[in-house]
Design an enzyme around this catalytic site. Sequence first.
Site, short mmCIF file in Angstrom:
data_model
loop_
_atom_site.label_atom_id
_atom_site.label_comp_id
_atom_site.label_asym_id
_atom_site.label_seq_id
_atom_site.Cartn_x
_atom_site.Cartn_y
_atom_site.Cartn_z
N ASP A 209 40.93 10.79 6.87
CA ASP A 209 39.62 10.48 6.33
C ASP A 209 39.37 11.45 5.17
OD1 ASP A 209 36.87 8.97 7.19
OD2 ASP A 209 36.47 10.91 6.26
N ASN A 217 31.29 9.28 -4.49
CA ASN A 217 30.71 8.03 -5.00
C ASN A 217 29.32 8.24 -5.59
OD1 ASN A 217 32.57 5.97 -4.75
ND2 ASN A 217 32.03 5.47 -2.65
N HIS A 222 31.16 4.61 -8.36
CA HIS A 222 32.17 3.88 -7.59
C HIS A 222 33.52 3.76 -8.29
CE1 HIS A 222 29.73 2.78 -4.10
NE2 HIS A 222 28.72 2.62 -4.94
N GLU A 252 37.22 4.87 3.22
CA GLU A 252 38.03 6.05 2.89
C GLU A 252 38.93 6.46 4.06
OE1 GLU A 252 34.05 7.76 4.40
OE2 GLU A 252 34.81 5.94 3.46
#
Length: 333
Positions: A209, A217, A222, A252
């Site tokens: 992760d 973001n 983005h 993610e």
Amino acid sequence: MSTLASSSVPFESTDENTDTQQADTSKLGIASILANVTEAAVVTNLSGKIVGYNRQLNDVVPHIHDAHCITDLFTLSSKSLNTTCLTNIGDTVGRRSGSFPIQLTRIHTGAESQPSIPTFVSMLRAPDTRLPAALLYKLDEHILRFSMRLRQIHIAKKEHARYAKQATLNAITDPLTGLKNRRFVQSFMDLQWHGQFRKGEDSVLILFDIDHFKQINDTHGHPVGDEAIKVFADCLLSQARPTDVVGRWGGEEFIVLLTNCSCEQARVYLERVMTHIRLLKVPCDQGHISMTASAGYCAFSQAKSVEHSFTQADTALYAAKSNGRDRYKKASA
């Protein structure tokens, strides 16, 4: 109905020692002759040079525009002639009246075999001197249409196979990263789980992760976030073996299945890949950003099922993030 697709070209003998008198093709009215031929047809001078052809032949032999001689298009497959060269047929045809039957085979760039085509060749003589001037080849229209249809079917099958292959790849591939998607990884893990017991091997499931990805973001947008995901995916893939499976689980989150692997070997992989992740640079308006990641892993031999191994790895990942991130943790036994 038919039109001449190539202008008449005066005949030039290629054999200085020939004793046969030959007439000029320019006086034959080749366009008029071809206009009255319903079959696919081509006219050559006596040395084989193409001086005209009709629309029907152009439809079934599209590359005829690039051909200069009859031998650029066909080879002689008849066994009844004493010659194997198309440019020598005029000697045989000139001794006969009417049409002479031969068999031609199309020259094709593909590897597939080509059917022979029944063809009738006749001599065209100069109207004033009656000297031989050119050869008219009439190809069997039905065989040509059948050959063209076979070619169309072959092309369609190749296109269908290409689209089917692409559709299969799209169904198992994550469009952003090019990694295997969740559906494929789930299926592969099930197969690997059942296969490892027969082979006596172990596999290790690792969940990754990206740390603070929402902040990337929110701060940089983005597009930068997408680029960070792609760079991260490339890093995981570059450090894996060809036999391993690297996939994007969603957002993610990523998953790696190390096949035929022990927990100690998985730890070596994790040390290596975590070091590379820390060195990653993602371009942005302010220059570039770095990133870290957390990971949790579990060997199949520690779990009761694929689902259990995933739950164990996910719990280990949560523990790694709770303990400061930028680290990996093994699932509890």
